[in-house]
Design an enzyme around this catalytic site. Structure first.
Site, PDB file in Angstrom:
ATOM      1  N   ILE A  12       0.845  -1.198   0.000  1.00 29.89           N
ATOM      2  CA  ILE A  12       0.000   0.000   0.000  1.00 29.89           C
ATOM      3  C   ILE A  12       0.883   1.252   0.000  1.00 29.89           C
ATOM      4  CG2 ILE A  12      -1.727   1.265   1.367  1.00 29.89           C
ATOM      5  CD1 ILE A  12      -2.718  -1.646   2.195  1.00 29.89           C
ATOM      6  N   ASP A  58      14.047   0.976  11.902  1.00 28.08           N
ATOM      7  CA  ASP A  58      12.912   0.317  12.546  1.00 28.08           C
ATOM      8  C   ASP A  58      12.227   1.360  13.425  1.00 28.08           C
ATOM      9  OD1 ASP A  58      11.160  -1.130  14.050  1.00 28.08           O
ATOM     10  OD2 ASP A  58      12.664  -2.480  14.923  1.00 28.08           O
ATOM     11  N   LYS A  84       1.387  -7.607   9.354  1.00 25.75           N
ATOM     12  CA  LYS A  84      -0.001  -7.692   8.897  1.00 25.75           C
ATOM     13  C   LYS A  84      -0.524  -9.089   8.621  1.00 25.75           C
ATOM     14  CE  LYS A  84       1.066  -7.335   4.045  1.00 25.75           C
ATOM     15  NZ  LYS A  84       0.680  -6.835   2.742  1.00 25.75           N
ATOM     16  N   SER A 124      -8.061  -0.897   9.937  1.00 24.20           N
ATOM     17  CA  SER A 124      -8.604  -2.027   9.178  1.00 24.20           C
ATOM     18  C   SER A 124     -10.052  -2.275   9.561  1.00 24.20           C
ATOM     19  CB  SER A 124      -7.782  -3.273   9.505  1.00 24.20           C
ATOM     20  OG  SER A 124      -8.411  -4.434   9.026  1.00 24.20           O
ATOM     21  N   ALA A 125     -10.820  -2.779   8.618  1.00 24.70           N
ATOM     22  CA  ALA A 125     -12.197  -3.193   8.902  1.00 24.70           C
ATOM     23  C   ALA A 125     -12.236  -4.312   9.935  1.00 24.70           C
ATOM     24  CB  ALA A 125     -12.879  -3.642   7.606  1.00 24.70           C
ATOM     25  N   THR A 126     -11.078  -4.914  10.199  1.00 20.07           N
ATOM     26  CA  THR A 126     -11.030  -5.969  11.206  1.00 20.07           C
ATOM     27  C   THR A 126     -11.430  -5.436  12.592  1.00 20.07           C
ATOM     28  OG1 THR A 126      -9.690  -7.854  11.937  1.00 20.07           O
ATOM     29  CG2 THR A 126      -8.574  -5.747  11.835  1.00 20.07           C
ATOM     30  N   TYR A 150      -3.303  -9.451  15.391  1.00 15.42           N
ATOM     31  CA  TYR A 150      -3.190  -8.417  14.353  1.00 15.42           C
ATOM     32  C   TYR A 150      -4.378  -7.455  14.451  1.00 15.42           C
ATOM     33  CZ  TYR A 150      -4.113  -6.207   9.911  1.00 15.42           C
ATOM     34  OH  TYR A 150      -4.448  -5.280   8.966  1.00 15.42           O
ATOM     35  N   LYS A 154      -4.669  -3.310  15.661  1.00 16.66           N
ATOM     36  CA  LYS A 154      -5.291  -2.174  14.955  1.00 16.66           C
ATOM     37  C   LYS A 154      -6.266  -1.457  15.892  1.00 16.66           C
ATOM     38  CE  LYS A 154      -3.250  -2.492  10.968  1.00 16.66           C
ATOM     39  NZ  LYS A 154      -2.274  -1.469  10.583  1.00 16.66           N
TER      40      LYS A 154
HETATM   41  C1  WQD Z   1     -10.970 -12.997   1.529  1.00 15.31           C
HETATM   42  C2  WQD Z   1     -11.994 -14.100   1.317  1.00 15.31           C
HETATM   43  C3  WQD Z   1     -11.589 -16.022   2.693  1.00 15.31           C
HETATM   44  C4  WQD Z   1      -7.753 -17.108   0.838  1.00 15.31           C
HETATM   45  C5  WQD Z   1      -7.650 -10.308   5.874  1.00 15.31           C
HETATM   46  C6  WQD Z   1      -7.451  -9.762   7.242  1.00 15.31           C
HETATM   47  C7  WQD Z   1      -7.738  -8.299   7.247  1.00 15.31           C
HETATM   48  C8  WQD Z   1      -6.932  -7.548   6.200  1.00 15.31           C
HETATM   49  C9  WQD Z   1      -6.966  -8.227   4.877  1.00 15.31           C
HETATM   50  C10 WQD Z   1      -4.486  -7.851   6.391  1.00 15.31           C
HETATM   51  C11 WQD Z   1     -12.463 -14.774   2.609  1.00 15.31           C
HETATM   52  C12 WQD Z   1     -11.415 -16.379   1.238  1.00 15.31           C
HETATM   53  C13 WQD Z   1      -8.954 -16.477   1.161  1.00 15.31           C
HETATM   54  C14 WQD Z   1      -7.801 -18.404   0.246  1.00 15.31           C
HETATM   55  C15 WQD Z   1     -10.213 -18.328   0.344  1.00 15.31           C
HETATM   56  N1  WQD Z   1      -5.631  -7.245   6.682  1.00 15.31           N
HETATM   57  N2  WQD Z   1     -10.161 -17.088   0.923  1.00 15.31           N
HETATM   58  N3  WQD Z   1      -9.029 -18.967   0.019  1.00 15.31           N
HETATM   59  O1  WQD Z   1      -9.751 -12.511   5.563  1.00 15.31           O
HETATM   60  O2  WQD Z   1     -11.167 -10.717   4.474  1.00 15.31           O
HETATM   61  O3  WQD Z   1      -9.008 -10.117   5.478  1.00 15.31           O
HETATM   62  O4  WQD Z   1      -6.794  -9.622   4.977  1.00 15.31           O
HETATM   63  O5  WQD Z   1      -3.533  -7.456   5.906  1.00 15.31           O
HETATM   64  O6  WQD Z   1      -7.522  -7.793   8.502  1.00 15.31           O
HETATM   65  O7  WQD Z   1      -8.297 -10.431   8.140  1.00 15.31           O
HETATM   66  O8  WQD Z   1      -9.021 -11.375   3.377  1.00 15.31           O
HETATM   67  O9  WQD Z   1      -8.025 -12.144   1.273  1.00 15.31           O
HETATM   68  O10 WQD Z   1      -7.627 -13.494   3.373  1.00 15.31           O
HETATM   69  O11 WQD Z   1      -9.896 -13.485   2.335  1.00 15.31           O
HETATM   70  O12 WQD Z   1     -11.303 -18.909   0.136  1.00 15.31           O
HETATM   71  O13 WQD Z   1      -6.769 -19.028  -0.033  1.00 15.31           O
HETATM   72  O14 WQD Z   1     -11.367 -15.151   0.556  1.00 15.31           O
HETATM   73  O15 WQD Z   1     -12.196 -17.080   3.402  1.00 15.31           O
HETATM   74  O16 WQD Z   1     -13.811 -15.111   2.429  1.00 15.31           O
HETATM   75  P1  WQD Z   1      -9.837 -11.265   4.775  1.00 15.31           P
HETATM   76  P2  WQD Z   1      -8.547 -12.643   2.556  1.00 15.31           P
END
Ligand code: WQD
Length: 337
Positions: A12, A58, A84, A124-126, A150, A154
């Site tokens: 990013i 760092d 991340k 993050s939306a997390t 993680y 955030k």
């Molecule tokens: C997206 C969708 C998976 C991989 C995460 C973090 C978040 C943010 C971004 C990190 C989901 C599905 C994924 C795979 C799959 N920060 N999937 N097979 O989980 O929404 O967000 O990453 O840097 O805080 O939680 O993103 O891309 O991992 O998953 O089926 O091999 O794809 O289950 O539905 P996520 P993702």
């Protein structure tokens, strides 16, 4: 503005650096290159025709950061540096808390010492945990149902920023809650270069398309969504980068939080099909058990950012797949080639 961009050599960060330079800002990147590459910064310079000042340190190491930045002046900071990987954070929680919290604390202290009041934070939306409704607006509860260090880091960083601002009212702090960043610069010169097996969906699919991995595992097909697979709000990294610059340029004293998302939800299988048509390659997949900690749906309500930052996404999932494929096929070994 002279903008200190922490983590500016990362995925990013590199796209944000480019947009800042194109808008006439000066960019100082501070990065420890633990999960990023000098080559990304070099390519940002090549694309923009401008020079980036590079500081290797760092940020979580107070003395190292202070001495590295001793003679560097800046008017604003965009804080992206941090660890991340969700799964890794479960294995190494203390490392995640130390790096992700200390870097923010050190940066806020340095800014206060120097009277720099414009601060943009990569959240993050997390922080919304297991969403109670979708699309999610910024009034949604935060810090309930977060499932990994993680995500907690955030959430805790948001609290640290709020408390720091309360004690220092001149500070203008923007918390940017990213949904799912994907895609690459359309030139194919910069993009996401994950180390090891990608955790995230789009880079994994890109590696299947290019032949680096055999097939995608789809984590769950029995969610209450149109085709049973998880729904996410995928935002093109160039739209996300533009969101940072909009936040920087609209920042005022106080703390504000904004969702950076498109408002459009896509299922895993929709992403697979979009990538197949962008690449012309088949993406073989198998359905597997749901991944622990995953939620059925996160989709942003981005209307606050649309109204207050005068920012909106202009790129589609198809654009992101095209650009991600372009980056992947031009750089099959990432920056390491
Ligand atoms: C997206 C969708 C998976 C991989 C995460 C973090 C978040 C943010 C971004 C990190 C989901 C599905 C994924 C795979 C799959 N920060 N999937 N097979 O989980 O929404 O967000 O990453 O840097 O805080 O939680 O993103 O891309 O991992 O998953 O089926 O091999 O794809 O289950 O539905 P996520 P993702």
């Amino acid at each position: 503005m002279r903008v200190l961009l922490t983590g500016g050599a990362g995925y990013i960060g590199s796209h944000t650096a480019l947009v800042l330079l194109e808008r006439g800002h000066e960019v100082i990147v501070i990065d420890d290159f633990s999960n990023s590459s000098r080559e990304a910064v070099r390519r940002v310079e090549e694309l923009s025709g401008a020079t980036v000042r590079l500081v290797e340190a760092d940020l979580a190491d107070r003395e190292a950061a202070r001495s590295a930045l001793a003679h560097v002046e800046f008017d604003a900071a965009i804080h992206l540096a941090g660890l991340k990987a969700v799964g890794e954070s479960v294995e190494q929680p203390t490392r995640y808390y130390r790096v992700n919290l200390d870097s923010t604390i050190v940066l806020l202290d340095l800014m206060r010492e120097r009277g720099v009041t414009n601060f943009i934070f990569s959240s993050s939306a997390t922080v919304y945990g297991d969403p109670q409704y979708a699309p999610i607006d910024e009034a949604h509860q935060v810090g309930v149902g977060v499932t990994n260090p993680y995500g907690w880091s955030k959430f805790m960083n948001e609290q640290i920023v709020r408390d720091a601002q309360r004690a220092w009212p001149e500070l203008g702090a923007v918390l940017l809650r990213y949904f799912n960043p994907v895609g690459a610069h359309p030139s194919g010169r910069i993009g996401e270069d994950p180390s090891g097996i990608p955790n995230n969906l789009m880079p994994f699919i890109a590696q299947v398309a290019v032949g680096k991995r055999e097939r995608l595992s789809v984590f769950g097909d029995a969610y209450p969504t149109p085709d049973g697979t998880g729904v996410r709000d995928y935002i093109h990294v160039m739209d996300l980068a533009e969101g940072h610059v909009a936040a920087l340029e609209h920042n005022a004293p106080g703390v504000s939080a904004y969702n950076l998302g498109s408002g459009v939800g896509s299922t895993v299988l929709e992403v697979v099909r979009a990538f197949e048509s962008a690449s012309g390659r088949p993406i073989p997949y198998v359905i597997e058990a749901p991944r622990s900690g995953d939620v059925a749906e996160t989709t942003a309500d981005p209307s606050r950012a649309n109204a207050e930052l005068e920012w909106r996404t202009t790129r589609t999932l198809a654009d992101a797949c095209r650009d991600s494929w372009n980056w992947q096929s031009l750089n099959p070994a990432g920056y390491g080639a």
